[in-house]
Design an enzyme around this catalytic site. Structure first.
Site, PDB file in Angstrom:
ATOM      1  N   LYS A  80       9.932  -3.054  13.854  1.00  0.00           N
ATOM      2  CA  LYS A  80       9.254  -2.081  14.721  1.00  0.00           C
ATOM      3  C   LYS A  80       9.854  -2.031  16.126  1.00  0.00           C
ATOM      4  CE  LYS A  80       5.022  -2.413  11.988  1.00  0.00           C
ATOM      5  NZ  LYS A  80       3.637  -1.965  11.865  1.00  0.00           N
ATOM      6  N   ASN A 104     -11.755  -1.610   7.866  1.00  0.00           N
ATOM      7  CA  ASN A 104     -11.426  -3.029   7.710  1.00  0.00           C
ATOM      8  C   ASN A 104     -12.325  -3.868   8.614  1.00  0.00           C
ATOM      9  OD1 ASN A 104     -10.101  -3.289  10.385  1.00  0.00           O
ATOM     10  ND2 ASN A 104      -8.673  -1.820   9.473  1.00  0.00           N
ATOM     11  N   ASP A 110      -3.892   1.425   6.908  1.00  0.00           N
ATOM     12  CA  ASP A 110      -2.566   1.812   6.391  1.00  0.00           C
ATOM     13  C   ASP A 110      -2.647   3.069   5.528  1.00  0.00           C
ATOM     14  OD1 ASP A 110      -1.216  -0.223   7.655  1.00  0.00           O
ATOM     15  OD2 ASP A 110      -1.674  -1.670   6.061  1.00  0.00           O
TER      16      ASP A 110
END
Ligand code: C5P
Length: 398
Positions: A341, A210, A279
């Protein structure tokens, strides 16, 4: 500490060939608006002219303890009292020996003896002189006394030998000095920070990644270290040099990042996951380069472990910070991640902007906790890092 503007710095120059590099160090302090005084020993004058330092620092150079002009405005006691930091660069074996044993036979050694300011020395000498037991003992004496020793670096030496003895580069010395000029409000705190992208291989020459540059995580590591913390930075592939004084662990894939983070997590007090962890990863990695025989190439991706989610489940009393890079519904999505999270804080930034987020030197972040939401203005990533650290400090002190 975001700036050293107005700090009083004394640079002591002693007689080594590296003295020419000290001009660059002086310039770095001047460019950062510090108030600089330069003091040179007689031997230093054989390598570089006082006029050069005078031109850069804009003030008269201290050369002699009995110099009537220099002493009229500020004697060595006054100089020693006013300094926020004294740096000796280069520091010869001779000057190191003198200050270790309390000599005060020139202006520089007198300042050191009269001063209670922090002192940093940047040794520069032949490798055998550095390895000599006399120098080793003197350095140990100084370290025990709280003197910070920067370098020396390993490499080619002026005397055509190579080994340990080169003065550290001016940029390195400057960066290292910032910790000595800061309040050290994170001393005795261990940070674990992740940064950069991950790379997931497809075949031996291709990978999926990315646009993360790693800058935000690196600036966080840098700022925490300057503020006195012990910092480990787990970084994906970036083009950035490791921050001075930070333990670097370089990884490539999300799995490698997960392993490295897990290993270090138990030892940290504060963990900031600023990395843009991939991911998904390719289900299979071809052992050979994939040929362009097919018109359509299908690659199946499988999910990577969510490192931060795992840390949230076992965090105990550690302070856990996540990042949320979003292109839509920034606050809503970030808040969801904060709770999902089990984080103490999430830093949200809109990565669709051109002046914030990926690859830029500036960022505009929102710092969200269960109870508070702070929007910082657009600023350098270094300043944003300090803003994030300030919020962490405030929350831990609550
Ligand atoms: O990808 P996501 O937007 O959920 O990322 C939010 C936070 O979770 C970031 O702090 C990132 O470093 C972390 N993360 C992670 N492991 C992943 C994906 C993201 O630790 N596989």
């Amino acid at each position: 500490m975001e700036t050293i503007a107005g700090k009083n710095i004394i640079i002591g120059v002693t007689g080594g060939i590296a003295a020419y590099k000290t001009l660059i160090l002086a310039r770095l302090f001047i460019n950062n608006e510090a108030i600089l005084k330069v003091v040179m020993t007689k031997a230093a004058e054989s390598f570089i002219g006082p006029l050069s330092f005078q031109a850069i620092s804009g003030s008269k150079i201290g050369l002699d303890i009995l110099d009537p002009v220099f002493d009229s405005g500020m004697d060595h006691i006054e100089l020693a009292r006013d300094a926020d930091l004294i740096i000796i660069a280069p520091a010869t074996a001779n000057t190191i020996a003198k200050i270790a044993h309390g000599f005060s036979d020139n202006l520089l050694t007198s300042i050191i003896l009269a001063s209670t300011s922090p002192v940093m020395i940047c040794p520069a000498m032949n490798n055998n002189m550095w390895a000599n037991q006399a120098t080793i003992d003197n350095i140990n004496i100084l370290k025990k006394r709280g003197v910070h020793v920067c370098g020396p670096a390993y490499g080619e030496l002026a005397c055509s030998d190579s080994g340990a003895g080169r003065m550290e580069e001016p940029e390195f010395i400057f960066e290292d000095s910032l910790r000595l000029l800061s309040e050290n409000d994170f001393s005795d705190t261990r940070f674990l920070i992740s940064a950069g992208p991950t790379q997931e291989p497809i075949d031996p020459v291709r990978y999926i990644t990315n646009r993360s540059s790693g800058k935000m995580g690196y600036e966080l590591a840098r700022a925490a270290r300057i503020r006195g913390a012990e910092v480990t930075l787990v970084s994906g592939p970036t083009n950035l040099p490791g921050p001075v004084g930070v333990e670097m662990i370089n990884i490539r894939t999300a799995k490698e990042m997960s392993d490295a983070i897990k290993k270090k997590f138990t030892d940290c007090d504060i963990c900031i996951m600023a990395a843009a962890v991939g991911d998904y990863r390719s289900q299979k990695q071809s052992e050979q380069k994939i040929k362009k025989d097919m018109d359509v190439l299908n690659i199946n991706f499988e999910k990577n472990p969510d490192i931060l989610l795992g840390l949230g489940k076992q965090k105990g009393d550690k302070f856990l910070v996540g990042f949320a890079a979003e292109t839509q519904d920034l606050i809503k999505n970030a808040t969801k991640k904060l709770f999902k999270k089990n984080l103490n804080m999430i830093v949200a930034n809109d990565v669709s902007r051109t002046d914030a987020g990926f690859q830029t030197n500036t960022n505009q972040v929102h710092i969200l906790t269960e109870k508070t939401a702070i929007k910082l203005p657009l600023m350098s990533k270094f300043r944003a890092a300090h803003g994030i650290l300030n919020s962490i400090k405030a929350m831990r002190n609550e």
